[in-house]
Each structure stands twice: as C-alpha cells, then as structure tokens.
Design a protein around this motif. Structure first.
Motif, PDB file in Angstrom:
ATOM      1  N   LEU A 257       0.763  -1.205  -0.139  1.00  0.00           N
ATOM      2  CA  LEU A 257      -0.036  -0.005   0.103  1.00  0.00           C
ATOM      3  C   LEU A 257       0.925   1.232  -0.024  1.00  0.00           C
ATOM      4  O   LEU A 257       1.445   1.423   1.107  1.00  0.00           O
ATOM      5  CB  LEU A 257      -0.813  -0.042   1.204  1.00  0.00           C
ATOM      6  CG  LEU A 257      -1.996  -1.065   1.230  1.00  0.00           C
ATOM      7  CD1 LEU A 257      -2.765  -1.138   2.715  1.00  0.00           C
ATOM      8  CD2 LEU A 257      -2.907  -1.150   0.110  1.00  0.00           C
ATOM      9  N   PRO A 258       0.909   1.911  -1.193  1.00  0.00           N
ATOM     10  CA  PRO A 258       1.590   3.202  -1.027  1.00  0.00           C
ATOM     11  C   PRO A 258       0.816   4.295  -0.513  1.00  0.00           C
ATOM     12  O   PRO A 258      -0.287   4.277   0.009  1.00  0.00           O
ATOM     13  CB  PRO A 258       1.804   3.456  -2.543  1.00  0.00           C
ATOM     14  CG  PRO A 258       0.396   2.797  -3.098  1.00  0.00           C
ATOM     15  CD  PRO A 258       0.162   1.893  -2.366  1.00  0.00           C
ATOM     16  N   ALA A 259       1.536   5.550  -0.069  1.00  0.00           N
ATOM     17  CA  ALA A 259       0.921   6.562   0.523  1.00  0.00           C
ATOM     18  C   ALA A 259      -0.360   7.182  -0.428  1.00  0.00           C
ATOM     19  O   ALA A 259      -0.177   7.064  -1.655  1.00  0.00           O
ATOM     20  CB  ALA A 259       1.892   7.748   0.801  1.00  0.00           C
ATOM     21  N   GLY A 260      -1.308   7.761   0.271  1.00  0.00           N
ATOM     22  CA  GLY A 260      -2.443   8.209  -0.773  1.00  0.00           C
ATOM     23  C   GLY A 260      -3.742   7.670  -0.481  1.00  0.00           C
ATOM     24  O   GLY A 260      -3.743   6.728   0.495  1.00  0.00           O
ATOM     25  N   LYS A 261      -4.716   7.987  -1.096  1.00  0.00           N
ATOM     26  CA  LYS A 261      -6.198   7.552  -0.821  1.00  0.00           C
ATOM     27  C   LYS A 261      -6.159   6.185  -1.691  1.00  0.00           C
ATOM     28  O   LYS A 261      -5.840   5.917  -2.811  1.00  0.00           O
ATOM     29  CB  LYS A 261      -7.087   8.370  -1.392  1.00  0.00           C
ATOM     30  CG  LYS A 261      -8.596   7.869  -1.309  1.00  0.00           C
ATOM     31  CD  LYS A 261      -9.455   9.223  -1.907  1.00  0.00           C
ATOM     32  CE  LYS A 261     -11.045   8.578  -1.652  1.00  0.00           C
ATOM     33  NZ  LYS A 261     -11.874   9.607  -2.111  1.00  0.00           N
ATOM     34  N   ILE A 262      -6.674   5.209  -1.149  1.00  0.00           N
ATOM     35  CA  ILE A 262      -6.655   3.878  -1.537  1.00  0.00           C
ATOM     36  C   ILE A 262      -8.218   3.377  -1.664  1.00  0.00           C
ATOM     37  O   ILE A 262      -8.974   3.441  -0.791  1.00  0.00           O
ATOM     38  CB  ILE A 262      -5.869   2.818  -0.830  1.00  0.00           C
ATOM     39  CG1 ILE A 262      -4.158   3.220  -0.750  1.00  0.00           C
ATOM     40  CG2 ILE A 262      -6.129   1.328  -1.313  1.00  0.00           C
ATOM     41  CD1 ILE A 262      -3.707   2.886  -1.957  1.00  0.00           C
ATOM     42  N   GLU A 263      -8.633   2.764  -2.678  1.00  0.00           N
ATOM     43  CA  GLU A 263      -9.727   2.008  -2.804  1.00  0.00           C
ATOM     44  C   GLU A 263      -9.511   0.538  -3.163  1.00  0.00           C
ATOM     45  O   GLU A 263      -9.028   0.237  -4.297  1.00  0.00           O
ATOM     46  CB  GLU A 263     -10.790   2.577  -3.863  1.00  0.00           C
ATOM     47  CG  GLU A 263     -12.163   1.758  -4.035  1.00  0.00           C
ATOM     48  CD  GLU A 263     -13.202   2.480  -5.064  1.00  0.00           C
ATOM     49  OE1 GLU A 263     -14.327   2.209  -4.889  1.00  0.00           O
ATOM     50  OE2 GLU A 263     -12.538   2.941  -6.171  1.00  0.00           O
ATOM     51  N   LEU A 264      -9.811  -0.231  -2.240  1.00  0.00           N
ATOM     52  CA  LEU A 264      -9.517  -1.846  -2.282  1.00  0.00           C
ATOM     53  C   LEU A 264     -10.748  -2.233  -2.574  1.00  0.00           C
ATOM     54  O   LEU A 264     -11.990  -2.167  -1.907  1.00  0.00           O
ATOM     55  CB  LEU A 264      -8.873  -2.087  -0.862  1.00  0.00           C
ATOM     56  CG  LEU A 264      -8.813  -3.896  -0.811  1.00  0.00           C
ATOM     57  CD1 LEU A 264      -7.835  -4.311  -1.792  1.00  0.00           C
ATOM     58  CD2 LEU A 264      -8.404  -4.117   0.623  1.00  0.00           C
ATOM     59  N   ILE A 265     -11.115  -3.152  -3.939  1.00  0.00           N
ATOM     60  CA  ILE A 265     -12.245  -3.705  -4.236  1.00  0.00           C
ATOM     61  C   ILE A 265     -11.944  -5.348  -4.194  1.00  0.00           C
ATOM     62  O   ILE A 265     -10.927  -5.758  -4.882  1.00  0.00           O
ATOM     63  CB  ILE A 265     -12.836  -3.166  -5.652  1.00  0.00           C
ATOM     64  CG1 ILE A 265     -13.040  -1.877  -5.434  1.00  0.00           C
ATOM     65  CG2 ILE A 265     -13.985  -3.955  -5.952  1.00  0.00           C
ATOM     66  CD1 ILE A 265     -13.477  -1.201  -6.558  1.00  0.00           C
TER      67      ILE A 265
END
Length: 285
Positions: A257-265
């Motif tokens: 997981l890199p820095a920033g906003k993440i959407e995991l689906i």
C-alpha cells in the motif's frame, strides 16, 4: 511469461468448448471444486441426495475401482468408482457408487447412460456422488462446472470479515480503520457462495482484487495442478495451502500500500454470473 499466459488461456478456451450433462437428476451440490473440506481440499463436485447416476458424456471404460481393495492409481477414499476416458484424454470419475457391476461387461458409455446408484462406499456422506474430471494430457484436475449446463441461481456470493495484517501481526479492519501506514499487508477475507438462501457455504468460482482500479489478484477456481507436495490454482500460481492457511478465511495475497487514498475492491463471482463486490476506502500515510 506472455507465452505461458497465452497457453493457459487457450487451454481454458479449449475446455469451455466441451459440453457435459449433469450426472444426477436433481443437482444439489454439497461441495464444490477447490473448496476447503475439513483438513483437505475437494478435488471434485459432490452431489447430495443422489439415487441414480448417469454418464455426463461419452467415454471408454478405463477402470473400475472396488472400494474394498482400492488402487495404487486412485485413492481408496473414492470407494466404488467407474472411470472413463474420451478421445481428448479427459477422464471422468464417478465415485461413492453402491457397486460397479454394470460395467463388468460394458466397455463404453454415452451421455445419459445409467452407471449405477449412489451408495456409501467412499469416505463421504451416504447417497452422495463424487464427480471428478481430470485432463491426462496436461496432468491437471478440472472444475466440472466448466462443462455443465447453466442452472438458475440468483443468490450472490458473500464477502465477510475482511482484514489486513501487517508484519507485526497487527490486524486491521479496512472497513472501520480509515488511516493505515504504508507498507506490505496480507489480505484475508471470508468468501463463500450460496446456491440458495440459507444453503450450505460453497466455494466461489472466481475472486479478484483491485487497488485503485488496477487488478492485483485473480483467483479462478477452474483448474488444480500439483507438484507432488501442494495443490495450485491457475497454472501453479496460487498455493491452496497458502490460500486456506487461516481457518474460515482466504488469503487473497500480499499487497503493498503506497501513500495516498486507496480504494480496495474484492469481487467474488459464482458460475451463474452472480457477483458480490466489497469496496474499502481508506487513507495510507
């Protein structure tokens, strides 16, 4: 790498050109292909409440297995079984039969021909049919659902208890924790299918994982291969011992997981095309 992927896709397309009939009159599934079954993984479809067993397709009678004596080629856990092979090297295996007497003289079978009756000769429930398909040319087991007629199923798979576990064994729930430190995480989730509401939990047909629109994991429950020590999905890419290492959950991969906003689906599908999607949005710092 691309050559191996193309070969695998061609193999799946080739398999999907086959057409089998259901080996039982009323297909009520007890276990699906590649489903965790106690301490082992199912290599078959297992049908419940079976009386008469019929051939799914044409085949030459390769061998009859007497459950009392077993065989060095097929585990005795199959009980009484009949094994057929077609001209393309596909073996179809019908196990947990009451007996194999009908094939003492017959050498071939056609689709729909009576093979016998379900019994209690195998290491499974009484009145169930164990049905396997093996590709002898590629030395793999194949999910028989790839060959079967469509059946009505409007119940979508379920995705529950999704967690991320970091290197310190800290368990994070991406649904409730909105800020996560960047780094590597193991992704686990409880994923299962239902043939009907309130029915038995079954294995899904495919699971995919994406991060910010990029597909990072694809788990098709279509083909099982073996290296003699472990079973694998999709051309030895996904070890089933790793997939099922946590009781009641699936290991969907190690993700960075890199820095920033993440959407995991996470998306789960069944053979009828029903789809369940779970989305998790959080900030990585």
């Amino acid at each position: 790498m691309k050559k191996h992927i193309s070969k695998f896709l061609f193999f799946i397309t080739f398999l999907c050109s086959y057409s089998f009939e259901w080996p039982v009159e009323n297909p009520y599934l007890l276990r699906l292909f590649a489903q965790k079954d106690g301490a082992s993984v199912s290599r078959s479809l297992v049908f419940k409440d079976v009386e008469q067993v019929r051939a799914s397709g044409y085949g030459k009678n390769l061998i009859n297995i007497d459950g009392k004596s077993g065989s060095r080629f097929f585990p005795s856990t199959l009980g009484n079984a009949v094994v057929f092979i077609d001209d393309e090297g596909l073996q179809s295996i019908y196990a947990n039969l009451s007996d194999t007497d009908i094939f003492n003289a017959r050498k071939e079978t056609e689709s729909g021909s009576v093979l016998g009756y379900a019994g209690k000769s195998a290491w499974t429930e009484e009145k169930t049919l164990i049905f396997q398909v093996a590709d002898t040319r590629n030395n793999v087991l194949i999910n028989p659902l790839l060959f079967m007629p469509a059946f009505e199923d409007k119940t979508e798979p379920q995705i529950q208890n999704t967690v991320l576990i970091n290197g310190d064994k800290q368990v994070l729930n991406p649904e409730t924790v909105k800020k996560i430190r960047q780094g590597a995480y193991d992704l686990y989730s409880s994923i299962f299918d239902l043939s009907e509401k309130g029915g038995l939990p079954l294995a899904p047909f495919r699971v995919t994982v994406s991060i910010n629109g990029m597909n990072i994991a694809d788990l098709p429950f279509e083909v099982l291969s073996s290296d003699g020590k472990d079973l694998y999905l999709q051309n030895k890419k996904a070890s089933l011992s790793l997939l099922y290492q946590k009781e009641g959950m699936m290991h969907l991969g190690k993700i960075n997981l890199p820095a920033g906003k993440i959407e995991l689906i996470i998306t789960a599908l069944d053979k009828s095309g029903n789809e369940k999607r779970s989305s998790f949005i959080f900030q990585v710092e």
